[in-house]
Design a protein around this motif. Structure first.
Motif, PDB file in Angstrom:
ATOM      1  N   MET A   1     -65.384  10.994 -19.908  1.00 36.69           N
ATOM      2  CA  MET A   1     -66.339  10.727 -18.951  1.00 36.69           C
ATOM      3  C   MET A   1     -66.026   9.603 -17.883  1.00 36.69           C
ATOM      4  O   MET A   1     -66.696   8.881 -17.290  1.00 36.69           O
ATOM      5  CB  MET A   1     -67.471  10.126 -19.804  1.00 36.69           C
ATOM      6  N   GLY A   2     -64.719   9.357 -18.052  1.00 39.71           N
ATOM      7  CA  GLY A   2     -64.077   8.292 -17.034  1.00 39.71           C
ATOM      8  C   GLY A   2     -63.343   7.308 -17.616  1.00 39.71           C
ATOM      9  O   GLY A   2     -62.158   7.784 -18.497  1.00 39.71           O
TER      10      GLY A   2
ATOM     11  N   ARG B   1     -56.032  11.795 -14.761  1.00 43.08           N
ATOM     12  CA  ARG B   1     -56.392  11.100 -13.621  1.00 43.08           C
ATOM     13  C   ARG B   1     -57.772   9.898 -14.172  1.00 43.08           C
ATOM     14  O   ARG B   1     -57.847   9.034 -13.635  1.00 43.08           O
ATOM     15  CB  ARG B   1     -57.628  11.973 -12.843  1.00 43.08           C
ATOM     16  N   GLN B   2     -57.949  10.096 -15.455  1.00 44.75           N
ATOM     17  CA  GLN B   2     -58.767   9.127 -16.075  1.00 44.75           C
ATOM     18  C   GLN B   2     -58.499   9.226 -17.738  1.00 44.75           C
ATOM     19  O   GLN B   2     -57.767   9.974 -18.098  1.00 44.75           O
ATOM     20  CB  GLN B   2     -60.336   9.607 -15.835  1.00 44.75           C
ATOM     21  N   ASP B   3     -58.810   7.963 -18.032  1.00 47.98           N
ATOM     22  CA  ASP B   3     -58.567   7.474 -19.622  1.00 47.98           C
ATOM     23  C   ASP B   3     -59.205   8.523 -20.520  1.00 47.98           C
ATOM     24  O   ASP B   3     -58.629   8.775 -21.614  1.00 47.98           O
ATOM     25  CB  ASP B   3     -58.451   6.131 -19.726  1.00 47.98           C
ATOM     26  N   TYR B   4     -60.446   8.801 -20.301  1.00 51.43           N
ATOM     27  CA  TYR B   4     -61.299   9.475 -21.292  1.00 51.43           C
ATOM     28  C   TYR B   4     -62.172  10.579 -20.618  1.00 51.43           C
ATOM     29  O   TYR B   4     -62.313  10.500 -19.212  1.00 51.43           O
ATOM     30  CB  TYR B   4     -62.368   8.580 -21.838  1.00 51.43           C
TER      31      TYR B   4
ATOM     32  N   LEU C   1     -72.253  14.392 -19.711  1.00 49.69           N
ATOM     33  CA  LEU C   1     -71.926  14.473 -21.229  1.00 49.69           C
ATOM     34  C   LEU C   1     -72.063  15.577 -22.182  1.00 49.69           C
ATOM     35  O   LEU C   1     -71.321  16.144 -22.782  1.00 49.69           O
ATOM     36  CB  LEU C   1     -72.569  13.222 -21.844  1.00 49.69           C
ATOM     37  N   GLN C   2     -73.266  16.148 -21.804  1.00 51.05           N
ATOM     38  CA  GLN C   2     -73.540  17.467 -22.538  1.00 51.05           C
ATOM     39  C   GLN C   2     -72.709  18.522 -22.196  1.00 51.05           C
ATOM     40  O   GLN C   2     -72.439  19.372 -22.915  1.00 51.05           O
ATOM     41  CB  GLN C   2     -75.199  17.760 -22.179  1.00 51.05           C
TER      42      GLN C   2
ATOM     43  N   ALA D   1     -68.071  12.205 -26.676  1.00 48.45           N
ATOM     44  CA  ALA D   1     -67.172  13.597 -26.262  1.00 48.45           C
ATOM     45  C   ALA D   1     -65.910  13.165 -26.655  1.00 48.45           C
ATOM     46  O   ALA D   1     -65.084  14.275 -27.309  1.00 48.45           O
ATOM     47  CB  ALA D   1     -67.408  14.075 -24.837  1.00 48.45           C
ATOM     48  N   ASP D   2     -65.236  12.063 -26.659  1.00 51.46           N
ATOM     49  CA  ASP D   2     -63.886  11.832 -27.126  1.00 51.46           C
ATOM     50  C   ASP D   2     -63.559  11.989 -28.426  1.00 51.46           C
ATOM     51  O   ASP D   2     -62.470  12.417 -28.712  1.00 51.46           O
ATOM     52  CB  ASP D   2     -63.646  10.615 -26.196  1.00 51.46           C
TER      53      ASP D   2
END
Length: 200
Positions: free
Chosen positions: A147-148, A142-145, A94-95, A154-155
């Motif tokens: 971080m997954g 590949r992913q919605d956000y 996240l950082q 972060a979003d």
């Protein structure tokens, strides 16, 4: 808490997160040109750096810099889905994302607000942003956000600074996954509430 904000600035991201977390807060608008708050105070006495966001804690302490404010807020609410646990490997991921958004997207777009920026310099900034968006397109295909599969702080930050593209004739339609990502976040109730409160 008090969040010092100005419309169409990065202060939208902590505003979104405050609403996502359901934390009590007061919004205080800042005139970025005059450096005055809506209640007539000199904003430079609140944040001598002269820019938003600034978060005033209940004891009067002022916290500045968006990524620091975002991490502070999520740590007020244990077990939130908006950030991984402190000291976990995913927290460092996240950082990493916050640093990327701050240094590559936020800092890459911010100079375009300067009307006196020479056209050639503006195009260099746009070219660099397009490369960063190419990278993000691959991730978000590949992913919605970031971080997954879960929306996180972060979003909120990336959504906020990406929204500036509409001001600079950068069409997100060139990056379909990024465009869908922005629309998905923009539809969140907390995001709509924050934007309505700021009049954006």
């Amino acid at each position: 808490m008090k969040l010092y904000y100005a419309p169409v600035t990065c202060s939208l991201s902590p505003h979104i997160v405050l609403r996502e977390l359901g934390l009590p807060f007061e919004l205080v608008r800042v005139d970025n040109r005059k450096k005055m708050t809506q209640d007539g105070r000199d904003f430079m006495t609140i944040n001598p750096k002269g820019y938003v966001a600034a978060l005033e804690l209940d004891d009067g302490t002022i916290l500045t810099e968006g990524p620091a404010i975002l991490l502070y807020l999520v740590d007020l609410v244990p077990h939130t889905d908006l950030a991984p646990p402190t000291a976990s490997r995913e927290r460092y991921r996240l950082q990493e994302w916050l640093a990327f958004v701050n240094s590559e997207i936020h800092a890459g777009l911010a100079p375009l607000f300067d009307a006196s920026l020479p056209a050639a310099a503006g195009e260099r900034f746009r070219a660099k942003i397009r490369k960063r968006f190419d990278y993000l397109e691959g991730v978000l295909a590949r992913q919605d956000y970031l971080m997954g599969e879960r929306f996180g702080v972060a979003d909120a930050y990336l959504y906020t600074v990406m929204d500036w593209c509409r001001l600079f004739a950068i069409d997100l339609a060139h990056w379909p996954a990024l465009s869908r990502y922005s629309e998905r976040i923009g539809a969140r109730p907390a995001v709509r509430e924050a934007r309505d409160a700021e009049g954006t």
